[in-house]
Design a protein around this motif. Structure first.
Motif, short mmCIF file in Angstrom:
data_model
loop_
_atom_site.label_atom_id
_atom_site.label_comp_id
_atom_site.label_asym_id
_atom_site.label_seq_id
_atom_site.Cartn_x
_atom_site.Cartn_y
_atom_site.Cartn_z
N GLU A 113 0.83 -1.21 0.00
CA GLU A 113 0.00 0.00 0.00
C GLU A 113 0.86 1.26 0.00
O GLU A 113 0.62 2.20 -0.75
CB GLU A 113 -0.91 0.01 1.22
N ARG A 114 1.87 1.28 0.86
CA ARG A 114 2.70 2.48 0.96
C ARG A 114 3.52 2.72 -0.30
O ARG A 114 3.72 3.87 -0.73
CB ARG A 114 3.61 2.40 2.19
N ARG A 128 -6.29 -0.44 4.27
CA ARG A 128 -6.56 0.59 5.28
C ARG A 128 -5.71 1.85 5.08
O ARG A 128 -6.17 2.97 5.30
CB ARG A 128 -6.33 0.02 6.67
N THR A 129 -4.46 1.66 4.68
CA THR A 129 -3.58 2.83 4.49
C THR A 129 -4.04 3.65 3.29
O THR A 129 -4.05 4.89 3.35
CB THR A 129 -2.13 2.37 4.29
N ASN A 167 -5.38 7.47 3.40
CA ASN A 167 -4.79 8.49 2.55
C ASN A 167 -5.86 9.26 1.80
O ASN A 167 -5.84 10.50 1.74
CB ASN A 167 -3.82 7.81 1.58
N ALA A 219 0.10 7.38 9.29
CA ALA A 219 -0.88 6.32 9.09
C ALA A 219 -1.43 6.31 7.66
O ALA A 219 -1.81 5.26 7.14
CB ALA A 219 -2.03 6.47 10.08
N ALA A 220 -1.43 7.49 7.02
CA ALA A 220 -1.98 7.61 5.67
C ALA A 220 -0.90 7.45 4.60
O ALA A 220 -1.19 7.59 3.40
CB ALA A 220 -2.68 8.95 5.51
N GLY A 221 0.33 7.17 4.99
CA GLY A 221 1.40 6.98 4.02
C GLY A 221 1.66 8.22 3.16
O GLY A 221 2.03 8.11 1.99
#
Length: 532
Positions: free
Chosen positions: A167-168, A223-224, A228, A250-252
């Motif tokens: 995700e990131r 979730r990330t 975001n 947390a939102a990258g």
């Protein structure tokens, strides 16, 4: 009486880079006596200095790229096992992204051209260690060899995508500026999600959906990505949410994204204070000027400085030592100096403390003034000064000497700042001319030292001394003395007869190969770096 079989008999240590000739059979670009290297050693030294697509003082970008491809083609066919170990080490331990990628692609191309199929998939996978690199590989292959993607290339890229896509990484690297986005990679190579990553199937689908404009909703498993998207929507209404460091993490959110979303609506000092905890070391040292210009408070700067100075953080970053010199020069204030000095010390931890007396001779000639790459302000002369000073700071008895047409001795401050010593040395560039009278400098500066370390692009002038013929650099130092050449440019002619007694050549911009120097200096063999 025995001539050879005595208690003092010992094996001569051997390094990985070997000359194929024991006497000079070639010349440097400046006419000095030179040797030819065995192909694998030649490729190793070249790769460690090859930024790909970049010209050097003596070679155009096309000439360098062609020479690199030719070496890779030959070695990949003759020794595929060596090539696999080399590519993985070059990308991982040595930190050479583009050179490793090109080496893998060209190795596979050469092998497939000759109908050699084993191990090609693994070669591609070994070169890809960051999530934007599968797309880089495809872009290089298509631009160089056409749109037909062989199965080993597809499968190697697919292996890397399953290993690297998260995700990131999607949020960081999957941008509209890229020609090959995550979805393009996935659709071209038909990558399958990793069996042990249940979230990766939804991630792959979402990457494809958002590439084609149908990502109205985010899968629950991501979730990330969802955080975001929510934070971006909220920031449009209330930019103050971008000052919440925990939510940014947390939102990258990348620092570029945060600055873009905030625009002029928030004070830059407060923004940087919220972004900094999520930034990597490279991003931090690149933005020291921005921190100062924004008026970042001292208490926040102290936490950033502490991270920059942390040896464990620096070791994990795998940044080239010259990055800290570049940051030191770019930072307007003095508050970063001590942290950058400690970071440089940590980044050169592999530079050995050599016993006895060591002569360190650093090339300050005109060719060394060329930059490491078009994007860097750091020159080869800076690299020479950095490693010369690092060795001097490590060594108990080191004589640091610069040379060009003439030579100069340079004092090093015991217990002082390495960065200041480097800068002081660099200010003397041009003091003794711009030529490369390496042999003359060695003969003048050598005074019974236990070893000699030459840091140079190795393009020595022809020696015009009293000796008959063209005396080589390698022969300018007594054969009984250990002589290390640290090559900063990877040109083909070699002035060190590496592989003969007490003659060794290493190179590159990383301090990793100094581990080899220590082994050799202590009389131990040093094989290829990836062989343990």
């Amino acid at each position: 009486m025995s001539k050879f079989n005595s208690r003092s008999a010992a094996a001569v240590p051997a390094g990985p880079v070997r000359a194929t000739t024991r006497t000079p059979v070639a010349t440097t670009h400046e006419g000095g006596a030179a040797y030819l290297r065995e192909q694998r050693g030649d490729l190793l030294l070249f790769a460690l200095t090859n930024m790909v697509g970049e010209a050097s003082f003596y070679e155009s970008a096309d000439e360098r790229d062609r020479r690199f491809r030719d070496l890779v083609h030959d070695v990949a066919v003759e020794d595929p096992e060596w090539m696999h170990g080399f590519v993985g080490w070059l990308r991982d331990a040595a930190g050479m992204r583009s050179a490793a990628l090109v080496a893998a692609a060209e190795a596979v191309y050469a092998r497939l051209t000759l109908g050699l199929h084993g191990g090609n998939r693994a070669l591609i996978d070994a070169a890809l260690q960051r999530a934007d690199e599968p797309g880089e590989m495809l872009a290089y292959w298509v631009a160089t060899h056409g749109r037909n993607l062989p199965k080993p290339v597809k499968r190697g890229v697919a292996d890397a995508a399953a290993r690297l896509y998260t995700e990131r990484s999607l949020l960081k690297y999957d941008t509209a500026a890229k020609g090959y986005r995550f979805a393009d990679v996935l659709e071209l190579v038909h990558a399958s999600p990793a069996a042990d990553k249940p979230w990766q199937g939804p991630l792959f689908k979402h990457a494809i959906d958002r590439r084609h404009g149908r990502d109205e909703t985010v899968p629950d498993a991501l979730r990330t990505v969802a955080a975001n998207r929510a934070l971006r929507a909220e920031a449009d209404r209330d930019p103050a949410v971008l000052l919440d460091a925990e939510r940014l993490r947390a939102a990258g959110m990348t620092w570029e994204d945060v600055l873009s979303l905030a625009g002029p609506r928030l004070p830059k000092a407060e923004l940087w204070a919220s972004i900094a905890p999520s930034m990597g070391v490279m991003a931090l040292i690149r933005n020291l000027r921005n921190f100062d210009e924004a008026g970042l408070p001292d208490e926040v700067a102290e936490t950033i400085a502490a991270r920059i100075a942390d040896p464990e953080v620096i070791a994990k970053s795998r940044l080239f030592p010259y990055r800290f010199l570049s940051a030191y020069r770019a930072a307007p204030s003095l508050r970063w100096g001590h942290a950058l000095d400690r970071a440089l010390t940590a980044a050169t931890a592999n530079v050995p403390a050599l016993p006895g007396r060591t002569l360190v001779l650093v090339d300050t000639s005109g060719s060394m003034s060329s930059r490491v790459s078009a994007r860097s302000a750091v020159s080869h002369a800076d690299i020479g000064a950095l490693f010369g000073v690092a060795l001097a700071h490590r060594g108990a008895q080191v004589d640091l000497v610069g040379f060009a047409d003439g030579h100069f001795a340079h004092p090093v401050t015991r217990g002082g700042s390495a960065l200041r010593d480097i800068e002081a040395f660099c200010k003397r560039n041009g003091e003794v001319g711009h030529g490369t009278e390496t042999v003359a400098a060695l003969k003048a500066a050598y005074r019974g030292h236990d070893r000699v370390v030459l840091v140079s692009d190795m393009q020595a002038f022809r020696y015009a001394g009293q000796q008959a013929g063209n005396l080589s650099v390698s022969d300018a130092v007594p054969a009984s003395v250990q002589f290390f050449g640290v090559n900063t440019s990877g040109y083909a002619p070699a002035v060190i007869a590496s592989g003969t007694k007490n003659r060794f050549e290493i190179g590159g911009f990383s301090d990793k190969l100094f581990t080899l120097m220590e082994l050799l200096a202590r009389g131990r063999d040093a094989g290829w770096p990836w062989e343990g």
